[in-house]
Scaffold this motif. Structure first.
Motif, PDB file in Angstrom:
ATOM      1  N   GLN A   1      16.619  81.295 -11.744  1.00 32.39           N
ATOM      2  CA  GLN A   1      18.033  81.054 -11.447  1.00 32.39           C
ATOM      3  C   GLN A   1      18.589  82.131 -10.514  1.00 32.39           C
ATOM      4  O   GLN A   1      19.774  82.130 -10.203  1.00 32.39           O
ATOM      5  CB  GLN A   1      18.840  80.994 -12.751  1.00 32.39           C
ATOM      6  N   ASP A   2      17.704  83.024 -10.090  1.00 33.10           N
ATOM      7  CA  ASP A   2      18.151  84.130  -9.232  1.00 33.10           C
ATOM      8  C   ASP A   2      17.364  84.179  -7.925  1.00 33.10           C
ATOM      9  O   ASP A   2      16.986  85.249  -7.449  1.00 33.10           O
ATOM     10  CB  ASP A   2      18.059  85.459  -9.982  1.00 33.10           C
ATOM     11  N   VAL A   3      17.113  83.001  -7.362  1.00 28.95           N
ATOM     12  CA  VAL A   3      16.508  82.956  -6.025  1.00 28.95           C
ATOM     13  C   VAL A   3      17.416  83.683  -5.027  1.00 28.95           C
ATOM     14  O   VAL A   3      16.949  84.381  -4.138  1.00 28.95           O
ATOM     15  CB  VAL A   3      16.295  81.496  -5.573  1.00 28.95           C
ATOM     16  N   PHE A   4      18.729  83.515  -5.215  1.00 31.58           N
ATOM     17  CA  PHE A   4      19.708  84.084  -4.286  1.00 31.58           C
ATOM     18  C   PHE A   4      20.518  85.202  -4.956  1.00 31.58           C
ATOM     19  O   PHE A   4      20.934  85.064  -6.109  1.00 31.58           O
ATOM     20  CB  PHE A   4      20.679  83.002  -3.797  1.00 31.58           C
ATOM     21  N   THR A   5      20.717  86.276  -4.229  1.00 29.79           N
ATOM     22  CA  THR A   5      21.542  87.385  -4.708  1.00 29.79           C
ATOM     23  C   THR A   5      22.553  87.741  -3.622  1.00 29.79           C
ATOM     24  O   THR A   5      22.179  87.978  -2.472  1.00 29.79           O
ATOM     25  CB  THR A   5      20.670  88.635  -4.985  1.00 29.79           C
ATOM     26  N   LEU A   6      23.820  87.742  -4.013  1.00 29.46           N
ATOM     27  CA  LEU A   6      24.858  88.182  -3.083  1.00 29.46           C
ATOM     28  C   LEU A   6      25.112  89.670  -3.304  1.00 29.46           C
ATOM     29  O   LEU A   6      25.301  90.113  -4.433  1.00 29.46           O
ATOM     30  CB  LEU A   6      26.150  87.397  -3.348  1.00 29.46           C
ATOM     31  N   LYS A   7      25.095  90.431  -2.218  1.00 29.23           N
ATOM     32  CA  LYS A   7      25.360  91.879  -2.296  1.00 29.23           C
ATOM     33  C   LYS A   7      26.578  92.233  -1.455  1.00 29.23           C
ATOM     34  O   LYS A   7      26.642  91.853  -0.284  1.00 29.23           O
ATOM     35  CB  LYS A   7      24.151  92.659  -1.782  1.00 29.23           C
ATOM     36  N   THR A   8      27.509  92.942  -2.052  1.00 27.25           N
ATOM     37  CA  THR A   8      28.713  93.346  -1.317  1.00 27.25           C
ATOM     38  C   THR A   8      28.953  94.835  -1.491  1.00 27.25           C
ATOM     39  O   THR A   8      28.524  95.432  -2.479  1.00 27.25           O
ATOM     40  CB  THR A   8      29.968  92.627  -1.838  1.00 27.25           C
ATOM     41  N   GLU A   9      29.684  95.395  -0.540  1.00 30.37           N
ATOM     42  CA  GLU A   9      29.952  96.836  -0.577  1.00 30.37           C
ATOM     43  C   GLU A   9      31.405  97.093  -0.981  1.00 30.37           C
ATOM     44  O   GLU A   9      32.309  96.393  -0.535  1.00 30.37           O
ATOM     45  CB  GLU A   9      29.672  97.432   0.812  1.00 30.37           C
ATOM     46  N   LEU A  10      31.594  98.126  -1.804  1.00 27.29           N
ATOM     47  CA  LEU A  10      32.948  98.497  -2.237  1.00 27.29           C
ATOM     48  C   LEU A  10      33.631  99.323  -1.151  1.00 27.29           C
ATOM     49  O   LEU A  10      33.049 100.263  -0.618  1.00 27.29           O
ATOM     50  CB  LEU A  10      32.901  99.283  -3.548  1.00 27.29           C
ATOM     51  N   ILE A  11      34.880  98.947  -0.841  1.00 27.96           N
ATOM     52  CA  ILE A  11      35.614  99.660   0.206  1.00 27.96           C
ATOM     53  C   ILE A  11      36.825 100.420  -0.345  1.00 27.96           C
ATOM     54  O   ILE A  11      37.428 101.205   0.366  1.00 27.96           O
ATOM     55  CB  ILE A  11      36.056  98.700   1.348  1.00 27.96           C
ATOM     56  N   GLU A  12      37.167 100.193  -1.599  1.00 27.60           N
ATOM     57  CA  GLU A  12      38.238 100.977  -2.220  1.00 27.60           C
ATOM     58  C   GLU A  12      38.000 100.997  -3.716  1.00 27.60           C
ATOM     59  O   GLU A  12      37.645  99.976  -4.306  1.00 27.60           O
ATOM     60  CB  GLU A  12      39.624 100.380  -1.915  1.00 27.60           C
ATOM     61  N   VAL A  13      38.211 102.163  -4.323  1.00 21.47           N
ATOM     62  CA  VAL A  13      38.153 102.299  -5.781  1.00 21.47           C
ATOM     63  C   VAL A  13      39.348 103.155  -6.199  1.00 21.47           C
ATOM     64  O   VAL A  13      39.465 104.307  -5.769  1.00 21.47           O
ATOM     65  CB  VAL A  13      36.835 102.982  -6.235  1.00 21.47           C
ATOM     66  N   LYS A  14      40.248 102.583  -6.987  1.00 29.45           N
ATOM     67  CA  LYS A  14      41.442 103.327  -7.394  1.00 29.45           C
ATOM     68  C   LYS A  14      41.951 102.805  -8.733  1.00 29.45           C
ATOM     69  O   LYS A  14      41.725 101.652  -9.078  1.00 29.45           O
ATOM     70  CB  LYS A  14      42.576 103.157  -6.360  1.00 29.45           C
ATOM     71  N   ASP A  15      42.659 103.658  -9.452  1.00 28.89           N
ATOM     72  CA  ASP A  15      43.410 103.218 -10.630  1.00 28.89           C
ATOM     73  C   ASP A  15      44.704 102.577 -10.155  1.00 28.89           C
ATOM     74  O   ASP A  15      45.454 103.188  -9.393  1.00 28.89           O
ATOM     75  CB  ASP A  15      43.731 104.411 -11.535  1.00 28.89           C
ATOM     76  N   LYS A  16      44.941 101.331 -10.585  1.00 31.77           N
ATOM     77  CA  LYS A  16      46.154 100.633 -10.159  1.00 31.77           C
ATOM     78  C   LYS A  16      46.694  99.771 -11.290  1.00 31.77           C
ATOM     79  O   LYS A  16      45.966  99.417 -12.213  1.00 31.77           O
ATOM     80  CB  LYS A  16      45.833  99.714  -8.962  1.00 31.77           C
ATOM     81  N   PRO A  17      47.964  99.376 -11.170  1.00 33.10           N
ATOM     82  CA  PRO A  17      48.486  98.415 -12.148  1.00 33.10           C
ATOM     83  C   PRO A  17      47.753  97.080 -12.014  1.00 33.10           C
ATOM     84  O   PRO A  17      47.090  96.830 -11.008  1.00 33.10           O
ATOM     85  CB  PRO A  17      49.957  98.239 -11.744  1.00 33.10           C
ATOM     86  N   THR A  18      47.876  96.234 -13.002  1.00 40.45           N
ATOM     87  CA  THR A  18      47.246  94.909 -12.952  1.00 40.45           C
ATOM     88  C   THR A  18      48.252  93.820 -12.630  1.00 40.45           C
ATOM     89  O   THR A  18      47.875  92.710 -12.304  1.00 40.45           O
ATOM     90  CB  THR A  18      46.576  94.591 -14.304  1.00 40.45           C
ATOM     91  N   HIS A  19      49.548  94.145 -12.749  1.00 41.01           N
ATOM     92  CA  HIS A  19      50.554  93.144 -12.402  1.00 41.01           C
ATOM     93  C   HIS A  19      51.300  93.577 -11.142  1.00 41.01           C
ATOM     94  O   HIS A  19      51.738  94.719 -11.052  1.00 41.01           O
ATOM     95  CB  HIS A  19      51.539  92.912 -13.540  1.00 41.01           C
ATOM     96  N   PRO A  20      51.437  92.655 -10.160  1.00 35.70           N
ATOM     97  CA  PRO A  20      52.140  93.003  -8.926  1.00 35.70           C
ATOM     98  C   PRO A  20      53.531  93.558  -9.214  1.00 35.70           C
ATOM     99  O   PRO A  20      54.156  93.190 -10.211  1.00 35.70           O
ATOM    100  CB  PRO A  20      52.224  91.668  -8.185  1.00 35.70           C
ATOM    101  N   VAL A  21      53.994  94.412  -8.327  1.00 32.81           N
ATOM    102  CA  VAL A  21      55.292  95.051  -8.488  1.00 32.81           C
ATOM    103  C   VAL A  21      56.209  94.585  -7.365  1.00 32.81           C
ATOM    104  O   VAL A  21      55.950  94.863  -6.198  1.00 32.81           O
ATOM    105  CB  VAL A  21      55.138  96.592  -8.456  1.00 32.81           C
ATOM    106  N   GLY A  22      57.249  93.848  -7.723  1.00 31.84           N
ATOM    107  CA  GLY A  22      58.178  93.341  -6.720  1.00 31.84           C
ATOM    108  C   GLY A  22      58.502  91.886  -7.018  1.00 31.84           C
ATOM    109  O   GLY A  22      58.051  91.316  -8.014  1.00 31.84           O
TER     110      GLY A  22
END
Lengths: 363, 363
Positions: B248-269
């Protein structure tokens, strides 16, 4: 690629340039420069050319290869990368982007080093997250210090300004108060570094509402605009703005019919899931005249993003390669081989211009 | 295209070939030939090669340019076009497809004429709509007459057989009774033309359930299989089949992280709609560690179609170019520049292999 007549995405370049001119003029009234975002049509160079000729100050994309293609096609206004870069891709960023949006000090340091290697000065716009929760600094004290760090310590970078994004992930509206927050940050940064910033970039097409309303805060000096120029749909459809001075039909999707038959409207048999693994609901409207078009979700995303221009034609479903249309109420006696036209929205534009099987034609 | 490390779609060709072999062997027990459908990975020739080497009798796609690419890359098994053709495209069909699915007499006549012009014999499979409401004859008397017409009047066409499609649009299940309907039609056609048909094509991966259950009706001689070979996910996820003998793993998608930060989970505004014009719901889980990956809906479709392999990583949203991840519970101390792996499903495979910015790598 083989030559196939359809599906075809027709682009009216004259309309596109006129749309650019309207937006550039309206923004100009408030001293706001426009970065023309050409990721909607996947960086098609003919579209980028209209952005330049219509008066955009910068040409922008989230994808560095689109900026490279613009440069290679002779676009001469500065390029702006609007997706914060991958660390693994700093070489391309320095090579093809004059400006970029940034939110991580590790990336800024890598860009500085690479810019030195390539004997270039790269300009950066530091992003503030004002609550849309995509990219940008949440801690604004940290952001001001990072700006100062770029200004004072990273010799091959130039701090071009600050920016924010609203409306893309978190759906946060670009209210005057929200954009004012960015101006406050810009003033803090300017005080810290002792000079004016070139760019205070107040968002994307959704911030253009403030230009139309005439209440964009003083101090916002740039917007990054794609959808509003390309399609001029969202502010009309979702927020009720009168955009009659703009062309909403720059792009036309044309597809060919491959089957026309009278068929039932409700599947016959025991039901499971469709080709995309989804449980679907089907309305039973008896036997109706139906057509299949040779285009599918692979090409345009979802059926909610394409809009038949011909009255009496309704999209009722799609698989990856087929679109199923109810044509019972169409005025034309549609036949196999006939071509139907559709309006599209931003999501379908992004797919249609990016996939392989759609031919692009300019008028 | 510029060289970019990520996003990357990694393809394990050895696993793919093993999956082909399992399906070909299981179908072979019932005298069923397999048409390997390679539209999932957009006709990547290296994948088509595994279909051939693993024992598929035909190589199939909905897109004629993918068949052309297979022929040009040296694939030598017959090609089968599984989207009924456009009238405007009959020249390419005759040139690159040995077989095609058909449901319209006007198209059959045009193909016959073009086959004559190219001095070829083109083989056709006439489609019956058994209730899934995509392509095919609804009126079965008409269908038998069209088959006889091909057999007797269209000199440059050969009636290879009959077929049906279930499960793609109308979600109709490939029950034994449903497939038996096709066998009945095949027998009627054979009686009418006075000979056996080469192909009675009983559907796609969803019909493979009948092979696994050992209740596929006698008389079905072909299946057109893509998803089950490529991913072997749907029959497991949606219908609970034990597919542990497949990868079930013939295909693997690989992506790179471009930002890592502590943030709220609900939009503000104040909230409006997101970049795709949708009203969204956001759960408030306080401040969490979040990451952005440099990939978005343009590349893989929707966030429901990608599945992080790393425990504690959750996809919470996406814009066209960014994917937003909650990484609070990840065991690794994830940083900007780190690479995350994802499993994918059929819909995401179709997009990832078809768009421009995803690099394809073979292992």
């Amino acid at each position: 690629m083989l030559y196939q007549n359809y599906p075809c995405l027709e682009v009216n370049l004259g309309y596109l340039k006129e749309n650019v001119e309207v937006v550039v003029k309206n923004c100009g009234k408030y001293g706001i420069s426009v970065a023309g975002v050409m990721k909607g049509p996947s960086g098609i160079p003919e579209c980028s050319r209209q952005f330049q000729d219509g008066g955009c100050r910068y040409i922008a994309s989230s994808r560095i290869d689109q900026l490279a293609a613009a440069v290679e096609s002779g676009i001469s206004i500065p390029t702006l990368l609007i997706r914060i870069p991958m660390l693994s891709d700093v070489q391309n960023v320095i090579r093809y982007a004059d400006y970029s949006l940034e939110s991580e000090i590790s990336v800024l340091e890598a860009l500085n080093e690479e810019a030195g290697r390539q004997h270039k000065t790269h300009r950066v716009i530091i992003m503030a997250d004002l609550g849309d929760l995509r990219e940008g600094f949440w801690d604004k004290d940290e952001m001001v210090e990072v700006c100062a760090r770029v200004e004072n310590d990273l010799a091959h970078l130039e701090l071009a300004g600050v920016g924010t994004n609203v409306g893309c992930y978190g759906s946060v509206l670009a209210t005057p108060e929200k954009l004012e927050e960015l101006v406050v940050i810009a003033r803090r940064v300017e005080k810290r570094i002792g000079r004016k910033l070139e760019i205070v970039s107040g968002g994307a097409s959704s911030s253009y509402m403030r230009v139309l309303d005439g209440n964009i805060p003083e101090g916002i000096t740039n917007l990054r605009i794609g959808e509003q120029i390309l399609l001029a749909r969202d502010l009309d459809v979702f927020y009720g703005y009168d955009l009659r001075d703009m062309h909403q039909d720059v792009f036309t999707l044309k597809t060919e019919l491959i089957e026309v038959k009278d068929k039932p409207t409700h599947p016959v048999g025991e039901l499971g899931v469709d080709a995309f693994g989804r449980k679907q609901h089907y309305e039973d409207r008896g036997i109706r005249k139906r057509a299949l078009a040779a285009i599918g979700k692979v090409d345009y995303g979802s059926i909610e993003e394409i809009f038949p221009r011909e009255p009496g034609v309704e999209v009722i479903g799609a698989s990856s390669d087929h679109t199923i249309l109810d044509i019972q109420d169409a005025k034309r006696d549609l036949q196999v081989g006939d071509v139907l036209e559709f309006d599209i929205d931003y999501a379908s534009l992004v797919y249609l211009s990016n996939v392989r099987d759609v031919r692009i034609e300019f008028v």
